[in-house]
Motif scaffolding. Sequence first.
Motif, PDB file in Angstrom:
ATOM      1  N   MET A   1       0.836  -1.189   0.000  1.00 46.00           N
ATOM      2  CA  MET A   1       0.000   0.000   0.000  1.00 46.00           C
ATOM      3  C   MET A   1       0.879   1.252   0.000  1.00 46.00           C
ATOM      4  SD  MET A   1      -3.436   0.801   1.962  1.00 46.00           S
ATOM      5  CE  MET A   1      -3.202   1.395   3.605  1.00 46.00           C
ATOM      6  N   VAL A   2       0.555   2.213  -0.830  1.00 45.31           N
ATOM      7  CA  VAL A   2       1.338   3.433  -0.967  1.00 45.31           C
ATOM      8  C   VAL A   2       1.042   4.378   0.196  1.00 45.31           C
ATOM      9  CG1 VAL A   2       1.730   5.467  -2.405  1.00 45.31           C
ATOM     10  CG2 VAL A   2       1.401   3.250  -3.480  1.00 45.31           C
ATOM     11  N   ASN A   3       2.101   4.890   0.769  1.00 52.55           N
ATOM     12  CA  ASN A   3       2.017   5.884   1.835  1.00 52.55           C
ATOM     13  C   ASN A   3       1.780   7.240   1.163  1.00 52.55           C
ATOM     14  OD1 ASN A   3       2.611   7.889   3.694  1.00 52.55           O
ATOM     15  ND2 ASN A   3       4.550   6.984   4.342  1.00 52.55           N
ATOM     16  N   LYS A   4       0.544   7.752   1.223  1.00 45.55           N
ATOM     17  CA  LYS A   4       0.192   8.979   0.490  1.00 45.55           C
ATOM     18  C   LYS A   4       0.992  10.188   0.962  1.00 45.55           C
ATOM     19  CE  LYS A   4      -4.404   7.583  -0.917  1.00 45.55           C
ATOM     20  NZ  LYS A   4      -5.825   7.869  -0.898  1.00 45.55           N
ATOM     21  N   LYS A   5       1.215  10.292   2.252  1.00 44.38           N
ATOM     22  CA  LYS A   5       1.981  11.422   2.787  1.00 44.38           C
ATOM     23  C   LYS A   5       3.440  11.334   2.315  1.00 44.38           C
ATOM     24  CE  LYS A   5       2.961  13.840   7.090  1.00 44.38           C
ATOM     25  NZ  LYS A   5       2.814  13.809   8.549  1.00 44.38           N
ATOM     26  N   GLY A   6       3.998  10.132   2.350  1.00 50.62           N
ATOM     27  CA  GLY A   6       5.363   9.921   1.875  1.00 50.62           C
ATOM     28  C   GLY A   6       5.483  10.178   0.384  1.00 50.62           C
ATOM     29  N   LYS A   7       4.493   9.724  -0.366  1.00 50.81           N
ATOM     30  CA  LYS A   7       4.486   9.916  -1.821  1.00 50.81           C
ATOM     31  C   LYS A   7       4.477  11.400  -2.161  1.00 50.81           C
ATOM     32  CE  LYS A   7       3.638   8.523  -6.146  1.00 50.81           C
ATOM     33  NZ  LYS A   7       4.764   8.164  -6.964  1.00 50.81           N
ATOM     34  N   LYS A   8       3.689  12.168  -1.436  1.00 42.86           N
ATOM     35  CA  LYS A   8       3.597  13.615  -1.685  1.00 42.86           C
ATOM     36  C   LYS A   8       4.945  14.290  -1.387  1.00 42.86           C
ATOM     37  CE  LYS A   8       0.540  17.472  -0.875  1.00 42.86           C
ATOM     38  NZ  LYS A   8      -0.634  17.532  -1.714  1.00 42.86           N
ATOM     39  N   ALA A   9       5.606  13.880  -0.306  1.00 35.90           N
ATOM     40  CA  ALA A   9       6.913  14.443   0.048  1.00 35.90           C
ATOM     41  C   ALA A   9       7.960  14.075  -0.996  1.00 35.90           C
ATOM     42  CB  ALA A   9       7.340  13.945   1.434  1.00 35.90           C
ATOM     43  N   VAL A  10       7.916  12.839  -1.475  1.00 35.05           N
ATOM     44  CA  VAL A  10       8.837  12.369  -2.514  1.00 35.05           C
ATOM     45  C   VAL A  10       8.626  13.176  -3.799  1.00 35.05           C
ATOM     46  CG1 VAL A  10       9.270  10.413  -4.070  1.00 35.05           C
ATOM     47  CG2 VAL A  10       9.202  10.046  -1.598  1.00 35.05           C
ATOM     48  N   GLU A  11       7.378  13.341  -4.202  1.00 33.26           N
ATOM     49  CA  GLU A  11       7.076  14.092  -5.425  1.00 33.26           C
ATOM     50  C   GLU A  11       7.541  15.542  -5.314  1.00 33.26           C
ATOM     51  OE1 GLU A  11       2.873  13.434  -5.884  1.00 33.26           O
ATOM     52  OE2 GLU A  11       3.188  11.513  -6.917  1.00 33.26           O
ATOM     53  N   SER A  12       7.363  16.131  -4.163  1.00 32.67           N
ATOM     54  CA  SER A  12       7.781  17.518  -3.937  1.00 32.67           C
ATOM     55  C   SER A  12       9.303  17.666  -4.051  1.00 32.67           C
ATOM     56  CB  SER A  12       7.290  17.974  -2.567  1.00 32.67           C
ATOM     57  OG  SER A  12       7.707  19.281  -2.313  1.00 32.67           O
ATOM     58  N   LEU A  13      10.026  16.756  -3.417  1.00 32.64           N
ATOM     59  CA  LEU A  13      11.487  16.805  -3.487  1.00 32.64           C
ATOM     60  C   LEU A  13      11.967  16.541  -4.913  1.00 32.64           C
ATOM     61  CD1 LEU A  13      14.231  17.113  -2.138  1.00 32.64           C
ATOM     62  CD2 LEU A  13      14.145  14.659  -1.588  1.00 32.64           C
ATOM     63  N   TRP A  14      11.345  15.603  -5.596  1.00 34.47           N
ATOM     64  CA  TRP A  14      11.750  15.274  -6.956  1.00 34.47           C
ATOM     65  C   TRP A  14      11.548  16.468  -7.890  1.00 34.47           C
ATOM     66  CZ3 TRP A  14      15.084  13.138  -9.614  1.00 34.47           C
ATOM     67  CH2 TRP A  14      14.923  12.770 -10.949  1.00 34.47           C
TER      68      TRP A  14
ATOM     69  N   GLN B   1      12.355   5.822 -12.798  1.00 26.87           N
ATOM     70  CA  GLN B   1      11.751   4.484 -12.733  1.00 26.87           C
ATOM     71  C   GLN B   1      11.144   4.234 -11.350  1.00 26.87           C
ATOM     72  OE1 GLN B   1      11.165   2.336 -15.205  1.00 26.87           O
ATOM     73  NE2 GLN B   1      10.096   1.085 -13.712  1.00 26.87           N
ATOM     74  N   LEU B   2      11.854   4.643 -10.301  1.00 27.47           N
ATOM     75  CA  LEU B   2      11.310   4.482  -8.948  1.00 27.47           C
ATOM     76  C   LEU B   2      10.026   5.293  -8.776  1.00 27.47           C
ATOM     77  CD1 LEU B   2      14.594   4.606  -6.839  1.00 27.47           C
ATOM     78  CD2 LEU B   2      13.107   2.620  -7.194  1.00 27.47           C
ATOM     79  N   MET B   3       9.975   6.463  -9.387  1.00 30.31           N
ATOM     80  CA  MET B   3       8.769   7.291  -9.300  1.00 30.31           C
ATOM     81  C   MET B   3       7.604   6.592 -10.005  1.00 30.31           C
ATOM     82  SD  MET B   3       9.650   9.867  -7.471  1.00 30.31           S
ATOM     83  CE  MET B   3       8.287  10.998  -7.684  1.00 30.31           C
ATOM     84  N   ARG B   4       7.880   5.951 -11.120  1.00 26.01           N
ATOM     85  CA  ARG B   4       6.830   5.202 -11.830  1.00 26.01           C
ATOM     86  C   ARG B   4       6.307   4.051 -10.975  1.00 26.01           C
ATOM     87  NH1 ARG B   4      10.252   4.721 -16.810  1.00 26.01           N
ATOM     88  NH2 ARG B   4       9.975   6.707 -17.829  1.00 26.01           N
ATOM     89  N   GLU B   5       7.190   3.529 -10.136  1.00 36.09           N
ATOM     90  CA  GLU B   5       6.825   2.418  -9.259  1.00 36.09           C
ATOM     91  C   GLU B   5       6.249   2.909  -7.937  1.00 36.09           C
ATOM     92  OE1 GLU B   5      10.489   0.236  -9.002  1.00 36.09           O
ATOM     93  OE2 GLU B   5      10.473  -0.240 -11.137  1.00 36.09           O
ATOM     94  N   SER B   6       5.876   4.174  -7.880  1.00 31.88           N
ATOM     95  CA  SER B   6       5.230   4.792  -6.713  1.00 31.88           C
ATOM     96  C   SER B   6       6.122   4.851  -5.482  1.00 31.88           C
ATOM     97  CB  SER B   6       3.916   4.079  -6.376  1.00 31.88           C
ATOM     98  OG  SER B   6       3.005   4.227  -7.431  1.00 31.88           O
ATOM     99  N   LEU B   7       7.349   5.308  -5.664  1.00 34.91           N
ATOM    100  CA  LEU B   7       8.248   5.508  -4.532  1.00 34.91           C
ATOM    101  C   LEU B   7       7.571   6.420  -3.513  1.00 34.91           C
ATOM    102  CD1 LEU B   7      11.094   5.194  -3.252  1.00 34.91           C
ATOM    103  CD2 LEU B   7      11.751   7.253  -4.505  1.00 34.91           C
ATOM    104  N   ASP B   8       7.534   5.970  -2.260  1.00 34.47           N
ATOM    105  CA  ASP B   8       6.907   6.775  -1.210  1.00 34.47           C
ATOM    106  C   ASP B   8       7.802   6.914   0.024  1.00 34.47           C
ATOM    107  OD1 ASP B   8       6.730   4.257  -0.109  1.00 34.47           O
ATOM    108  OD2 ASP B   8       4.551   4.252   0.093  1.00 34.47           O
ATOM    109  N   ASP B   9       9.072   6.540  -0.125  1.00 40.17           N
ATOM    110  CA  ASP B   9      10.025   6.630   0.987  1.00 40.17           C
ATOM    111  C   ASP B   9      11.004   7.773   0.715  1.00 40.17           C
ATOM    112  OD1 ASP B   9      11.640   6.146   3.192  1.00 40.17           O
ATOM    113  OD2 ASP B   9      12.757   4.557   2.199  1.00 40.17           O
ATOM    114  N   LEU B  10      10.818   8.868   1.426  1.00 33.79           N
ATOM    115  CA  LEU B  10      11.623  10.070   1.216  1.00 33.79           C
ATOM    116  C   LEU B  10      13.105   9.802   1.448  1.00 33.79           C
ATOM    117  CD1 LEU B  10      11.547  13.068   0.508  1.00 33.79           C
ATOM    118  CD2 LEU B  10      11.202  13.553   2.938  1.00 33.79           C
TER     119      LEU B  10
END
Length: 124
Positions: A1-14, A34-43
């Motif tokens: 399951m994707v951590n939505k809060k973590g995903k948002k932080a990852v997207e912001s930093l990226w 590629q990690l972003m496509r795989e829904s990276l959610d660990d900042l």
Amino acid sequence: MVNKKGKKAVESLWKKEKYKVMYYNQNQYNTIRQLMRESLDDLSTLEAIINETYQMTPTKGSKINSYQHMWGYFKKIATTEEKETYQKYISTFEHHEQDLHELLKVLSLKYDMTYLKNSSILFD
């Protein structure tokens, strides 16, 4: 399951680091993409890869590639003079990298390109 809060932080930093990572190393950029496509959610994972990337020595090709991607925001809206200046700087890159950097920074402000204005490569 994707951590939505973590995903948002990852997207912001990226968003902030994307072009700077590309500037340093295209392979690292591709890895992160590629990690972003795989829904990276660990900042911390993203931060570790970015920090590793910034220890690398950028090549002329990776630098130019990054600047060309940023130029893409302006190529259809820049004035003839701005286009000519860009072409001059990119064709004599070794002597005008700092000038090119400044040009893109100025154009980001002039044309209010929020994405680039929030990018660490132009505005650290």
